[in-house]
Design an enzyme around this catalytic site. Structure first.
Site, PDB file in Angstrom:
ATOM      1  CD  GLN A 128     -48.079  66.307  22.694  1.00 45.85           C
ATOM      2  OE1 GLN A 128     -46.372  65.788  22.139  1.00 45.85           O
ATOM      3  NE2 GLN A 128     -48.215  67.506  22.992  1.00 45.85           N
ATOM      4  N   GLY A 129     -51.847  63.729  19.969  1.00 39.15           N
ATOM      5  CA  GLY A 129     -52.191  64.537  19.044  1.00 39.15           C
ATOM      6  C   GLY A 129     -51.892  65.542  18.346  1.00 39.15           C
ATOM      7  CB  SER A 131     -46.718  66.624  15.259  1.00 36.41           C
ATOM      8  OG  SER A 131     -45.600  67.526  16.544  1.00 36.41           O
ATOM      9  CB  SER A 163     -44.773  59.361  21.661  1.00 34.77           C
ATOM     10  OG  SER A 163     -43.844  59.401  20.729  1.00 34.77           O
ATOM     11  CD  GLU A 249     -44.825  67.568  25.006  1.00 32.12           C
ATOM     12  OE1 GLU A 249     -45.588  68.329  24.436  1.00 32.12           O
ATOM     13  OE2 GLU A 249     -43.936  66.716  24.400  1.00 32.12           O
TER      14      GLU A 249
HETATM   15  C1  LIG Z   1     -39.012  61.198  19.081  1.00 28.33           C
HETATM   16  C2  LIG Z   1     -39.883  61.844  19.154  1.00 28.33           C
HETATM   17  C3  LIG Z   1     -41.170  62.163  19.820  1.00 28.33           C
HETATM   18  C4  LIG Z   1     -42.269  62.871  19.223  1.00 28.33           C
HETATM   19  N1  LIG Z   1     -43.620  62.831  20.304  1.00 28.33           N
HETATM   20  C5  LIG Z   1     -44.456  63.140  19.523  1.00 28.33           C
HETATM   21  C6  LIG Z   1     -46.292  63.536  19.741  1.00 28.33           C
HETATM   22  O1  LIG Z   1     -46.102  61.691  20.655  1.00 28.33           O
HETATM   23  N2  LIG Z   1     -47.014  63.892  19.688  1.00 28.33           N
HETATM   24  C7  LIG Z   1     -46.689  65.376  19.159  1.00 28.33           C
HETATM   25  O2  LIG Z   1     -47.599  65.679  18.278  1.00 28.33           O
HETATM   26  N3  LIG Z   1     -44.962  65.396  18.178  1.00 28.33           N
HETATM   27  C8  LIG Z   1     -43.724  64.282  18.441  1.00 28.33           C
HETATM   28  N4  LIG Z   1     -42.953  64.951  18.294  1.00 28.33           N
HETATM   29  C9  LIG Z   1     -43.211  65.815  17.351  1.00 28.33           C
HETATM   30  C10 LIG Z   1     -41.788  67.137  17.777  1.00 28.33           C
HETATM   31  O3  LIG Z   1     -43.063  67.854  18.992  1.00 28.33           O
HETATM   32  C11 LIG Z   1     -41.525  67.551  16.721  1.00 28.33           C
HETATM   33  O4  LIG Z   1     -40.941  66.938  14.929  1.00 28.33           O
HETATM   34  C12 LIG Z   1     -41.588  69.261  16.366  1.00 28.33           C
HETATM   35  O5  LIG Z   1     -41.719  69.880  17.767  1.00 28.33           O
HETATM   36  C13 LIG Z   1     -40.845  69.817  15.593  1.00 28.33           C
HETATM   37  O6  LIG Z   1     -41.622  69.537  14.538  1.00 28.33           O
HETATM   38  P1  LIG Z   1     -40.893  69.163  12.844  1.00 28.33           P
HETATM   39  O7  LIG Z   1     -40.317  68.249  12.936  1.00 28.33           O
HETATM   40  O8  LIG Z   1     -42.181  69.934  12.331  1.00 28.33           O
HETATM   41  O9  LIG Z   1     -39.675  69.873  12.210  1.00 28.33           O
HETATM   42  P2  LIG Z   1     -40.077  71.674  11.556  1.00 28.33           P
HETATM   43  O10 LIG Z   1     -40.774  72.348  12.063  1.00 28.33           O
HETATM   44  O11 LIG Z   1     -40.133  71.471  10.371  1.00 28.33           O
HETATM   45  O12 LIG Z   1     -38.335  71.930  11.858  1.00 28.33           O
HETATM   46  C14 LIG Z   1     -37.150  71.728  11.232  1.00 28.33           C
HETATM   47  C15 LIG Z   1     -36.329  72.765  11.829  1.00 28.33           C
HETATM   48  O13 LIG Z   1     -36.367  74.379  11.143  1.00 28.33           O
HETATM   49  C16 LIG Z   1     -35.721  74.793  12.761  1.00 28.33           C
HETATM   50  N5  LIG Z   1     -37.228  75.616  13.102  1.00 28.33           N
HETATM   51  C17 LIG Z   1     -38.409  75.896  12.183  1.00 28.33           C
HETATM   52  N6  LIG Z   1     -39.292  77.330  12.060  1.00 28.33           N
HETATM   53  C18 LIG Z   1     -38.067  78.258  13.382  1.00 28.33           C
HETATM   54  C19 LIG Z   1     -37.974  79.000  14.169  1.00 28.33           C
HETATM   55  N7  LIG Z   1     -39.754  79.792  14.037  1.00 28.33           N
HETATM   56  N8  LIG Z   1     -37.082  80.015  14.251  1.00 28.33           N
HETATM   57  C20 LIG Z   1     -35.580  79.079  14.536  1.00 28.33           C
HETATM   58  N9  LIG Z   1     -35.428  77.343  13.869  1.00 28.33           N
HETATM   59  C21 LIG Z   1     -37.196  77.075  13.555  1.00 28.33           C
HETATM   60  C22 LIG Z   1     -36.714  73.906  14.030  1.00 28.33           C
HETATM   61  O14 LIG Z   1     -35.845  74.771  15.265  1.00 28.33           O
HETATM   62  C23 LIG Z   1     -35.509  72.343  13.377  1.00 28.33           C
HETATM   63  O15 LIG Z   1     -34.482  72.482  13.577  1.00 28.33           O
HETATM   64  C24 LIG Z   1     -42.152  63.903  18.284  1.00 28.33           C
HETATM   65  C25 LIG Z   1     -40.615  63.813  17.707  1.00 28.33           C
HETATM   66  C26 LIG Z   1     -39.730  63.766  18.394  1.00 28.33           C
HETATM   67  C27 LIG Z   1     -38.126  63.386  17.378  1.00 28.33           C
END
Ligand SMILES: Cc1cc2nc3c(=O)[nH]c(=O)nc-3n(C[C@H](O)[C@H](O)[C@H](O)COP(=O)(O)OP(=O)(O)OC[C@H]3O[C@@H](n4cnc5c(N)ncnc54)[C@H](O)[C@@H]3O)c2cc1C
Length: 387
Positions: A128-129, A131, A163, A249
Site C-alpha cells: 500500500q503506497g 503515506s 509494509s 482496512e
Molecule cells: C506498522 C506500520 C505499518 C504501516 N504500513 C503502511 C503501509 O503499508 N502503507 C502506507 O501507506 N502507510 C503505512 N503506515 C503509515 C500509517 O498509515 C501512518 O503512520 C499514519 O497514518 C500516521 O501518519 P504519520 O505517521 O504521518 O503521522 P502524523 O500524521 O504526522 O501524526 C503525528 C501525530 O499527530 C496526530 N494528529 C495528526 N493530525 C491530527 C488531527 N487532525 N487531529 C488530532 N491528532 C492529529 C496523529 O494522531 C499522531 O499522533 C504504517 C504505519 C505503521 C506504524
C-alpha cells in the site's frame, strides 16, 4: 443480528476443522521473521493451499472469485484457523484484505479479471503506497504526482512506511493527477493506481522497526510509467476510492487478529497460574477487565462483519470504532503480558515480547487513534469539526 450458527455453518466448521487437522502437519517450518523472501514463499504457499481447498476469499463476493460465505462462516474460519495454529495472512494482508476488495468493489471487469485471481491463488503480493512524508494523517496532502502522457501516467515522488514493499508485485498507489488550487481542493485531484513494483524507476529502501525486522520501506518513484488502464475509478476521483480502501482496512482487515487477542489472553491467564503471578489480586483484576474487553471486542467484530455484508460488502464508518478499540485492547493485552512475564519480559525472543513491541504500532498504522476519534466524533456522533 443473529449470532447463532445454522446447521450448514456448523457443518462448515467441522469440515474446516478436519481439513486443518489433515494439512497443517504437512506445512514446512515457519521461516525466520527477518527472512522476507522466505516469509513471502511461506504465506503464498499457504494461500495456494487455501485456494485449492476452496477457502480463498471466503468473505469476497462470488462475482469477484470469492466464496460468498456468510459473515458467520467468515468468523468461524478465523476462529478455527487460529484455534488450530494455522498461518496468518502475512504478506497477503494488503491484497486479500483491502486492495483486492477495493478492486472488486470499484474496478472494471477487466481489472477484476487481471488482478483478483492471482491474489486469491497467492501468486501476487500487494503493498500500500498511501503515506508520504508530511502526508500520513493528512493523507490528502500527498505530493507524488502523475503527469498524463497519452495512455500513460509518468509518476514521480516518494512513499513511506510501505509494509511488505520489498516482496510486493503490485502497489495500491495514490497520486496527484490535478494541481491543488482554488477550484480543485486537495482531495479532489487524487487518483488510485495499480503500480507494478518491478517497473523501471521504482526503488525500495527497507526501514528497520523497533521489533528488529524490516517490515516496511521507503519507496522512491522516478518517472515511473504506469498505463492509464491501471487506474481504478475515475481520474481525480481517487479520494472516494481511497475511502473504500480505508473502510476495508479499518473495518474488517484486522478481524482475524481479534481472535488472536482472545488466545493470548487465555495463555496469559494460564502462565500467571503456573508462575505465581496469579496470586496478585491487582493483576487478576487487570486480566478480568481484559477478558471483558476482549468479549466486547468480539461482539463488535461480529456486528462489524455482519453490518459490512448487510450494506453491500463495503464496511461503513463504524470500522473506525472497531479500529480504535482493537488497537487499544491489543496494546493493553501486551502490557499485561509484560507484567505476567516479569523479568522474562527482557527476553527479546519471547513471542509476547515481540508481540508487545509490534502492538505499539497498531494505534498508528491504518490511521492513528486520534484520527479515529475525530472520525467517530464528526461522522458518527455529528460533533463539530475540531479545525
Ligand atoms: C506498522 C506500520 C505499518 C504501516 N504500513 C503502511 C503501509 O503499508 N502503507 C502506507 O501507506 N502507510 C503505512 N503506515 C503509515 C500509517 O498509515 C501512518 O503512520 C499514519 O497514518 C500516521 O501518519 P504519520 O505517521 O504521518 O503521522 P502524523 O500524521 O504526522 O501524526 C503525528 C501525530 O499527530 C496526530 N494528529 C495528526 N493530525 C491530527 C488531527 N487532525 N487531529 C488530532 N491528532 C492529529 C496523529 O494522531 C499522531 O499522533 C504504517 C504505519 C505503521 C506504524
Amino acid at each position: 443480528m443473529d449470532l447463532s450458527c445454522t446447521e450448514d455453518e456448523e457443518d462448515f466448521r467441522h469440515r474446516l476443522r478436519a481439513w486443518l487437522a489433515a494439512v497443517l502437519p504437512t506445512l514446512p517450518p515457519r521461516p525466520d521473521p527477518a527472512d522476507w523472501p522466505g516469509r513471502r514463499a511461506y504465506d503464498c504457499g499457504w494461500q495456494r493451499m487455501l485456494h485449492d481447498a476452496g477457502y480463498a476469499g471466503l468473505h469476497w463476493p462470488e462475482e469477484a472469485g470469492g466464496q460468498g460465505a456468510t459473515p458467520t462462516q467468515h468468523l468461524i474460519f478465523l476462529e478455527e484457523t487460529e484455534r488450530a495454529g494455522a498461518p496468518y495472512v502475512g504478506a497477503n494482508f494488503v491484497g486479500l484484505l483491502h486492495a483486492g476488495p477495493t478492486i472488486a468493489a470499484e474496478g472494471t471487469a477487466a481489472q477484476r479479471a487481471r488482478w483478483l485471481p492471482p491474489i486469491l491463488r497467492g501468486d501476487e503480493v500487494w503493498c500500500q503506497g498511501f503515506s508520504e512524508p508530511e502526508a500520513g494523517s493528512d493523507l490528502a496532502a500527498l505530493r507524488t504526482r502523475a503527469v498524463r502522457e497519452g495512455d500513460t501516467y509518468v509518476v514521480s515522488g516518494s512513499k513511506i512506511w510501505t509494509s511488505h514493499a520489498e516482496v510486493a508485485d503490485w502497489c495500491e498507489l495514490l497520486v496527484r493527477t490535478a494541481p491543488v488550487n482554488q477550484d480543485t481542493p486537495k482531495h479532489r485531484g487524487i487518483s488510485w493506481l495499480a503500480l507494478p513494483m518491478d517497473a523501471p524507476g521504482v526503488t525500495v529502501r527497507p526501514l528497520r522497526t523497533l521489533a528488529g525486522t524490516a517490515e516496511f520501506a521507503e519507496v522512491f518513484l522516478d518517472e515511473v510509467r504506469v498505463p492509464v488502464s491501471h487506474r481504478v475509478g475515475a481520474e481525480n476521483d481517487g479520494w472516494r476510492v481511497t475511502m473504500v480502501t480505508l473502510s476495508f482496512e479499518r473495518g474488517t482487515a484486522f478481524v482475524g487478529e481479534v481472535v488472536a487477542c482472545r488466545r493470548v489472553l487465555e495463555s496469559l491467564a494460564r502462565t500467571a497460574k503456573t508462575n505465581g503471578r496469579w496470586d496478585d489480586p491487582v493483576l487478576r483484576r487487570r486480566l478480568g477487565r481484559l477478558a471483558a474487553d476482549c468479549a466486547a471486542l468480539w461482539r463488535l467484530t461480529q456486528w462489524n462483519v455482519s453490518e459490512a455484508q448487510r450494506t453491500g460488502g463495503v464496511p461503513g464508518v463504524g470500522g473506525s470504532v472497531f479500529k480504535l478499540r482493537f488497537s487499544q485492547v491489543r496494546q493493553e493485552l501486551y502490557d499485561a503480558a509484560a507484567e505476567v512475564l516479569g523479568p522474562d519480559a527482557l527476553d527479546a525472543e519471547h513471542e509476547w515480547v515481540t508481540g508487545r513491541l509490534s502492538s505499539l504500532s497498531y494505534t498508528i498504522a491504518a490511521g492513528t487513534t486520534q484520527i479515529q476519534r475525530n472520525i467517530v466524533a464528526e461522522r458518527i456522533l455529528g460533533l463539530p469539526k475540531g479545525r
